[in-house]
Write a protein that holds these residues in place. Structure first.
Motif, short mmCIF file in Angstrom:
data_model
loop_
_atom_site.label_atom_id
_atom_site.label_comp_id
_atom_site.label_asym_id
_atom_site.label_seq_id
_atom_site.Cartn_x
_atom_site.Cartn_y
_atom_site.Cartn_z
N LYS A 49 1.17 -1.41 -0.22
CA LYS A 49 0.00 -0.22 0.18
C LYS A 49 0.49 1.75 -0.31
N GLY A 50 0.79 2.28 0.03
CA GLY A 50 0.98 3.92 0.05
C GLY A 50 1.21 4.70 -1.37
N TRP A 51 2.55 5.48 -1.32
CA TRP A 51 2.50 5.70 -2.60
C TRP A 51 4.23 5.32 -3.22
N ILE A 52 3.29 5.06 -4.65
CA ILE A 52 3.98 4.26 -5.76
C ILE A 52 5.14 5.00 -6.88
N LEU A 53 6.57 5.10 -6.85
CA LEU A 53 6.66 6.20 -7.65
C LEU A 53 6.99 4.75 -9.22
N ASP A 54 6.53 5.93 -10.48
CA ASP A 54 6.48 4.74 -11.32
C ASP A 54 7.84 5.53 -12.11
N ILE A 55 8.89 5.55 -12.39
CA ILE A 55 9.73 6.20 -13.56
C ILE A 55 9.62 6.03 -15.05
N ALA A 56 9.90 7.12 -15.74
CA ALA A 56 9.89 6.49 -17.20
C ALA A 56 8.46 6.42 -17.30
N THR A 57 7.24 7.11 -16.57
CA THR A 57 6.96 6.24 -17.06
C THR A 57 5.56 6.35 -18.06
N GLY A 58 6.07 7.55 -19.17
CA GLY A 58 5.88 7.15 -20.32
C GLY A 58 4.05 8.19 -20.64
N THR A 59 3.23 7.24 -21.14
CA THR A 59 2.03 7.28 -21.14
C THR A 59 1.08 7.02 -20.28
N GLY A 60 1.75 6.43 -18.89
CA GLY A 60 1.20 5.91 -17.94
C GLY A 60 0.76 4.40 -17.37
N ASP A 61 0.48 3.47 -17.99
CA ASP A 61 -0.22 2.26 -18.18
C ASP A 61 -0.05 1.47 -17.43
N VAL A 62 1.67 1.87 -16.38
CA VAL A 62 1.90 0.88 -15.54
C VAL A 62 1.64 1.87 -14.59
N ALA A 63 1.26 2.65 -14.18
CA ALA A 63 0.78 3.62 -13.16
C ALA A 63 -1.08 3.84 -13.57
N ILE A 64 -1.22 3.35 -14.18
CA ILE A 64 -3.02 2.87 -13.67
C ILE A 64 -2.99 1.77 -13.67
N GLU A 65 -2.01 0.55 -13.76
CA GLU A 65 -2.40 -0.86 -13.21
C GLU A 65 -2.29 -0.94 -11.85
N ILE A 66 -1.39 0.03 -11.34
CA ILE A 66 -0.98 0.23 -10.60
C ILE A 66 -2.22 -0.21 -9.80
N ILE A 67 -3.30 1.19 -9.53
CA ILE A 67 -4.03 1.58 -8.96
C ILE A 67 -5.39 0.74 -9.55
N HIS A 68 -5.15 0.07 -10.60
CA HIS A 68 -6.15 -1.33 -10.90
C HIS A 68 -6.71 -1.77 -9.71
N GLN A 69 -4.97 -2.45 -9.66
CA GLN A 69 -4.93 -3.99 -8.63
C GLN A 69 -4.98 -3.27 -7.24
N ASN A 70 -5.06 -1.99 -6.48
CA ASN A 70 -5.85 -1.60 -5.62
C ASN A 70 -6.13 -0.39 -5.78
N ASP A 71 -6.62 -0.09 -5.60
CA ASP A 71 -7.73 1.16 -6.06
C ASP A 71 -7.77 1.95 -4.59
#
Ligand SMILES: C[S@@+](CC[C@H](N)C(=O)[O-])C[C@H]1O[C@@H](n2cnc3c(N)ncnc32)[C@H](O)[C@@H]1O
Length: 237
Positions: A49-71
């Motif tokens: 849980k908590g704050w996750i930093l996604d480096i070289a996030t590009g168009t944000g797909d990893v960031a979105i998946e991180i929330i998708h798996q635990n919103d």
């Protein structure tokens, strides 16, 4: 670790140019495997849980998946040095109504604009390959996470044996540059991609680099016959 060199300014303008077709081409050229690879990489967070930093996030797909798996229990900060890539990430997050849980900003992976021990984990997907000073980027990812936090890297790797070992160079050198160049209008970008992969690395190389910046419990998971790998490690408690 060896580096396949391209100046950071060239890397940035390469991604600036291909931003409009980046998502479409990713899914097409990987036969939608990229979605599965990111999903598997995010699962490595193991319910964290908590704050996750996604480096070289590009168009944000990893960031979105991180929330998708635990919103409910996560927030994500995505960082990239290409403005057009970040712009598309913001647009996607807005359309998905996730603006309260995901924030983006422009920034350089080699000098993260955050204090030590700020985040609970940091991730980077298909980004480390493009960064010349890989250990420096990993060092920064470790610096900004809390003790006991995780660093997760998802990257293309050269398969070591089997059918994929033979097919991979043919696909990457012959098919991908032509198709990518045709659709994006930027042949150079899609000629660079195979070079950056083929001159690069096995999962062991990444593991070594992660250990060299002090990460513990470093290990890797091979995906789709070794075309991609997830490499992870933990910051010392
Ligand atoms: C292949 S894309 C990956 C994007 C995304 N993580 C994904 O999974 O699709 C690589 C990204 O790394 C970014 N990048 C490369 N070097 C960087 C650096 N030094 N600092 C910040 N971003 C960087 C590029 O702008 C690009 O958006």
């Amino acid at each position: 670790m060896k580096n396949y060199f391209l100046h950071p300014d060239s890397i940035r303008s390469l991604f600036d140019n291909i931003a409009p077709t980046y998502d479409f081409l990713n899914h097409l050229l990987s036969l939608r495997r990229d979605l599965y690879w990111r999903k598997m990489a995010v699962q490595e967070l193991n319910g964290l849980k908590g704050w996750i930093l996604d480096i070289a996030t590009g168009t944000g797909d990893v960031a979105i998946e991180i929330i998708h798996q635990n919103d409910r229990q996560r927030k994500v900060y995505g960082l990239d040095f290409s403005e057009p890539m970040i712009k598309r990430a913001r647009q996607k997050v807005f359309e998905k109504n996730l603006s309260k849980t995901i924030a983006f900003s422009l920034g350089d992976a080699l000098s993260l604009p955050f204090r030590d021990n700020t985040f609970d984990a940091s991730t980077i997907a298909f980004g480390l390959r493009n960064i010349v000073k890989k250990e420096q980027a990993l060092f920064e990812m470790v610096r900004v996470i809390k003790r006991g936090g995780k660093v997760i890297v998802l990257e293309f790797t050269l398969p070591e044996k089997g059918l994929m070992r033979r097919l991979f160079p043919v696909y990457f050198q012959r098919i991908l540059p032509r198709l990518g160049g045709l659709i994006s209008g930027d042949r150079g970008a899609y000629a660079y991609l195979p070079e950056s992969v083929l001159h690069f690395a096995s999962a062991e190389n990444y593991e070594e680099a992660m250990r060299s910046v002090g990460l513990e419990s470093v290990g890797s998971q091979s995906l789709t016959g070794g075309i991609a790998s997830i490499i992870s490690g933990m910051k010392k408690c």
